[in-house]
Scaffold this motif. Sequence first.
Motif, PDB file in Angstrom:
ATOM      1  N   GLY A  38       0.832  -1.203   0.000  1.00 36.96           N
ATOM      2  CA  GLY A  38       0.000   0.000   0.000  1.00 36.96           C
ATOM      3  C   GLY A  38       0.860   1.244   0.000  1.00 36.96           C
ATOM      4  N   MET A  39       0.318   2.331  -0.537  1.00 40.55           N
ATOM      5  CA  MET A  39       1.040   3.616  -0.503  1.00 40.55           C
ATOM      6  C   MET A  39       0.068   4.787  -0.380  1.00 40.55           C
ATOM      7  N   THR A  40       0.316   5.603   0.618  1.00 40.47           N
ATOM      8  CA  THR A  40      -0.482   6.812   0.806  1.00 40.47           C
ATOM      9  C   THR A  40      -0.143   7.810  -0.295  1.00 40.47           C
ATOM     10  N   ALA A  41      -1.181   8.423  -0.889  1.00 38.29           N
ATOM     11  CA  ALA A  41      -0.937   9.376  -1.980  1.00 38.29           C
ATOM     12  C   ALA A  41      -1.962  10.510  -1.961  1.00 38.29           C
ATOM     13  N   THR A  42      -1.475  11.692  -2.328  1.00 37.85           N
ATOM     14  CA  THR A  42      -2.388  12.815  -2.553  1.00 37.85           C
ATOM     15  C   THR A  42      -2.395  13.233  -4.028  1.00 37.85           C
ATOM     16  N   ALA A  43      -1.349  12.797  -4.770  1.00 36.52           N
ATOM     17  CA  ALA A  43      -1.284  13.160  -6.187  1.00 36.52           C
ATOM     18  C   ALA A  43      -2.136  12.180  -6.979  1.00 36.52           C
ATOM     19  N   PHE A  44      -3.429  12.287  -6.788  1.00 35.64           N
ATOM     20  CA  PHE A  44      -4.393  11.375  -7.402  1.00 35.64           C
ATOM     21  C   PHE A  44      -5.538  12.218  -7.942  1.00 35.64           C
ATOM     22  N   VAL A  56      -2.502   8.536 -10.939  1.00 37.50           N
ATOM     23  CA  VAL A  56      -1.745   8.709  -9.702  1.00 37.50           C
ATOM     24  C   VAL A  56      -0.288   8.938 -10.088  1.00 37.50           C
ATOM     25  N   SER A  57       0.350   9.851  -9.372  1.00 41.04           N
ATOM     26  CA  SER A  57       1.743  10.176  -9.635  1.00 41.04           C
ATOM     27  C   SER A  57       2.611   9.503  -8.579  1.00 41.04           C
ATOM     28  N   LEU A  58       3.503   8.616  -9.016  1.00 42.48           N
ATOM     29  CA  LEU A  58       4.317   7.810  -8.086  1.00 42.48           C
ATOM     30  C   LEU A  58       5.776   8.195  -8.201  1.00 42.48           C
ATOM     31  N   ARG A  59       6.421   8.371  -7.064  1.00 46.96           N
ATOM     32  CA  ARG A  59       7.846   8.691  -7.078  1.00 46.96           C
ATOM     33  C   ARG A  59       8.614   7.558  -7.743  1.00 46.96           C
ATOM     34  N   GLY A  61      11.030   4.847  -8.592  1.00 51.82           N
ATOM     35  CA  GLY A  61      11.868   4.025  -7.717  1.00 51.82           C
ATOM     36  C   GLY A  61      11.201   3.684  -6.401  1.00 51.82           C
ATOM     37  N   SER A  62      10.006   4.250  -6.133  1.00 51.69           N
ATOM     38  CA  SER A  62       9.294   3.855  -4.923  1.00 51.69           C
ATOM     39  C   SER A  62       8.791   2.419  -5.112  1.00 51.69           C
ATOM     40  N   ARG A  63       8.459   1.791  -4.005  1.00 54.32           N
ATOM     41  CA  ARG A  63       8.042   0.390  -4.102  1.00 54.32           C
ATOM     42  C   ARG A  63       6.803   0.253  -4.973  1.00 54.32           C
ATOM     43  N   MET A  64       5.863   1.201  -4.845  1.00 53.15           N
ATOM     44  CA  MET A  64       4.630   1.098  -5.625  1.00 53.15           C
ATOM     45  C   MET A  64       4.895   1.337  -7.105  1.00 53.15           C
ATOM     46  N   ARG A  89       0.487   5.125   8.426  1.00 52.11           N
ATOM     47  CA  ARG A  89       1.146   3.831   8.364  1.00 52.11           C
ATOM     48  C   ARG A  89       1.746   3.559   6.979  1.00 52.11           C
ATOM     49  N   PHE A  90       0.995   3.869   5.943  1.00 49.96           N
ATOM     50  CA  PHE A  90       1.440   3.522   4.586  1.00 49.96           C
ATOM     51  C   PHE A  90       2.235   4.652   3.916  1.00 49.96           C
ATOM     52  N   ALA A  91       2.642   5.628   4.730  1.00 50.86           N
ATOM     53  CA  ALA A  91       3.538   6.674   4.209  1.00 50.86           C
ATOM     54  C   ALA A  91       4.931   6.534   4.790  1.00 50.86           C
ATOM     55  N   MET A  92       5.129   5.552   5.684  1.00 54.00           N
ATOM     56  CA  MET A  92       6.428   5.405   6.344  1.00 54.00           C
ATOM     57  C   MET A  92       7.508   5.052   5.323  1.00 54.00           C
ATOM     58  N   LYS A  93       8.632   5.726   5.458  1.00 54.83           N
ATOM     59  CA  LYS A  93       9.751   5.490   4.521  1.00 54.83           C
ATOM     60  C   LYS A  93      10.539   4.245   4.920  1.00 54.83           C
ATOM     61  N   GLY A  94      11.161   3.636   3.933  1.00 54.41           N
ATOM     62  CA  GLY A  94      12.109   2.552   4.194  1.00 54.41           C
ATOM     63  C   GLY A  94      11.477   1.288   4.759  1.00 54.41           C
ATOM     64  N   ARG A  95      10.192   1.046   4.431  1.00 56.93           N
ATOM     65  CA  ARG A  95       9.549  -0.177   4.921  1.00 56.93           C
ATOM     66  C   ARG A  95      10.082  -1.372   4.150  1.00 56.93           C
ATOM     67  N   ILE A  96      10.175  -2.485   4.832  1.00 56.98           N
ATOM     68  CA  ILE A  96      10.634  -3.698   4.148  1.00 56.98           C
ATOM     69  C   ILE A  96       9.425  -4.499   3.697  1.00 56.98           C
TER      70      ILE A  96
HETATM   71  C1  LIG Z   1       0.070  12.977   2.799  1.00 61.76           C
HETATM   72  C2  LIG Z   1       1.039  12.229   1.923  1.00 61.76           C
HETATM   73  C3  LIG Z   1       0.837  12.187   0.557  1.00 61.76           C
HETATM   74  C4  LIG Z   1       1.717  11.495  -0.283  1.00 61.76           C
HETATM   75  N1  LIG Z   1       1.478  11.469  -1.627  1.00 61.76           N
HETATM   76  C5  LIG Z   1       2.318  10.783  -2.439  1.00 61.76           C
HETATM   77  C6  LIG Z   1       2.052  10.714  -3.837  1.00 61.76           C
HETATM   78  O1  LIG Z   1       1.057  11.246  -4.341  1.00 61.76           O
HETATM   79  N2  LIG Z   1       2.924  10.014  -4.611  1.00 61.76           N
HETATM   80  C7  LIG Z   1       4.031   9.397  -4.087  1.00 61.76           C
HETATM   81  O2  LIG Z   1       4.792   8.794  -4.843  1.00 61.76           O
HETATM   82  N3  LIG Z   1       4.284   9.426  -2.761  1.00 61.76           N
HETATM   83  C8  LIG Z   1       3.455  10.102  -1.936  1.00 61.76           C
HETATM   84  N4  LIG Z   1       3.709  10.134  -0.587  1.00 61.76           N
HETATM   85  C9  LIG Z   1       4.878   9.410  -0.060  1.00 61.76           C
HETATM   86  C10 LIG Z   1       4.628   7.916   0.054  1.00 61.76           C
HETATM   87  O3  LIG Z   1       3.479   7.601   0.809  1.00 61.76           O
HETATM   88  C11 LIG Z   1       5.884   7.261   0.715  1.00 61.76           C
HETATM   89  O4  LIG Z   1       7.019   7.702   0.027  1.00 61.76           O
HETATM   90  C12 LIG Z   1       5.881   5.782   0.592  1.00 61.76           C
HETATM   91  O5  LIG Z   1       4.772   5.173   1.232  1.00 61.76           O
HETATM   92  C13 LIG Z   1       7.149   5.202   1.247  1.00 61.76           C
HETATM   93  O6  LIG Z   1       7.559   4.163   0.447  1.00 61.76           O
HETATM   94  P1  LIG Z   1       8.853   4.323  -0.481  1.00 61.76           P
HETATM   95  O7  LIG Z   1      10.013   4.307   0.490  1.00 61.76           O
HETATM   96  O8  LIG Z   1       8.812   3.168  -1.397  1.00 61.76           O
HETATM   97  O9  LIG Z   1       8.700   5.671  -1.180  1.00 61.76           O
HETATM   98  C14 LIG Z   1       2.841  10.837   0.270  1.00 61.76           C
HETATM   99  C15 LIG Z   1       3.045  10.866   1.662  1.00 61.76           C
HETATM  100  C16 LIG Z   1       2.154  11.555   2.481  1.00 61.76           C
HETATM  101  C17 LIG Z   1       2.379  11.578   3.971  1.00 61.76           C
END
Ligand SMILES: Cc1cc2nc3c(=O)[nH]c(=O)nc-3n(C[C@H](O)[C@H](O)[C@H](O)COP(=O)(O)O)c2cc1C
Length: 170
Positions: A38-44, A56-59, A61-64, A89-96
């Motif tokens: 799972g991944m928390t996102a606002t860019a949706f 949805v816009s994903l960073r 190299g992120s896991r998602m 919970r699903f925004a935490m960095k560096g999760r395994i």
């Molecule tokens: C409020 C909020 C919104 C976020 N929106 C996005 C998003 O739209 N796209 C994205 O790639 N990451 C977004 N993130 C960051 C990801 O949730 C976070 O990087 C990811 O869960 C951590 O995994 P990673 O280490 O693989 O990046 C957001 C974080 C927060 C707290």
Amino acid sequence: MSDEEFRAAMSRLAAGVVLVTAQEPPLAEGGPRGEDVGMTATAFMSVSLDPPLVLVSLREGSRMDDLLDEQPLWGVSLLSEAQRHVAGRFAMKGRISDRLLFADLPYARGELCGAPLMGGALATLECRTESRVPAGDHTLVIGRVLRAQVPPVEGGPLTYFRGRYRQLGN
Ligand SMILES: Cc1cc2nc3c(=O)[nH]c(=O)nc-3n(C[C@H](O)[C@H](O)[C@H](O)COP(=O)(O)O)c2cc1C
């Protein structure tokens, strides 16, 4: 313009918060199902009605981002104000692993996408990727909405504004 100025300006754009979910493919064909991610996102955002498309816009190299490169099916849960803990919970960095993160949360597996759709969400979508567009350090993933559901959940949306989770003020 500095990163700081850009960040500060965009933090003034109030956004709804979603949880994007997908299931890793099984390691071996016919083997046990892969882990849920799972991944928390606002860019949706909603993109098109005919056909129904979302983005949805994903960073990069992120896991998602890596997962959706190989898994075309994914889910979206539009979080309610009672689901701040889910977003955190699903925004935490560096999760395994996300296995334990789902363990104590209510969810149903999407019939079409196989991904967890969160109980208590204001709406859930099941999507299939139509296209991936590289955009700077992010990937825009455009998905066709295969199914949209609106469970009978009361309450307002979880929003994010100026670096904090918020509830609508009315
Ligand atoms: C409020 C909020 C919104 C976020 N929106 C996005 C998003 O739209 N796209 C994205 O790639 N990451 C977004 N993130 C960051 C990801 O949730 C976070 O990087 C990811 O869960 C951590 O995994 P990673 O280490 O693989 O990046 C957001 C974080 C927060 C707290």
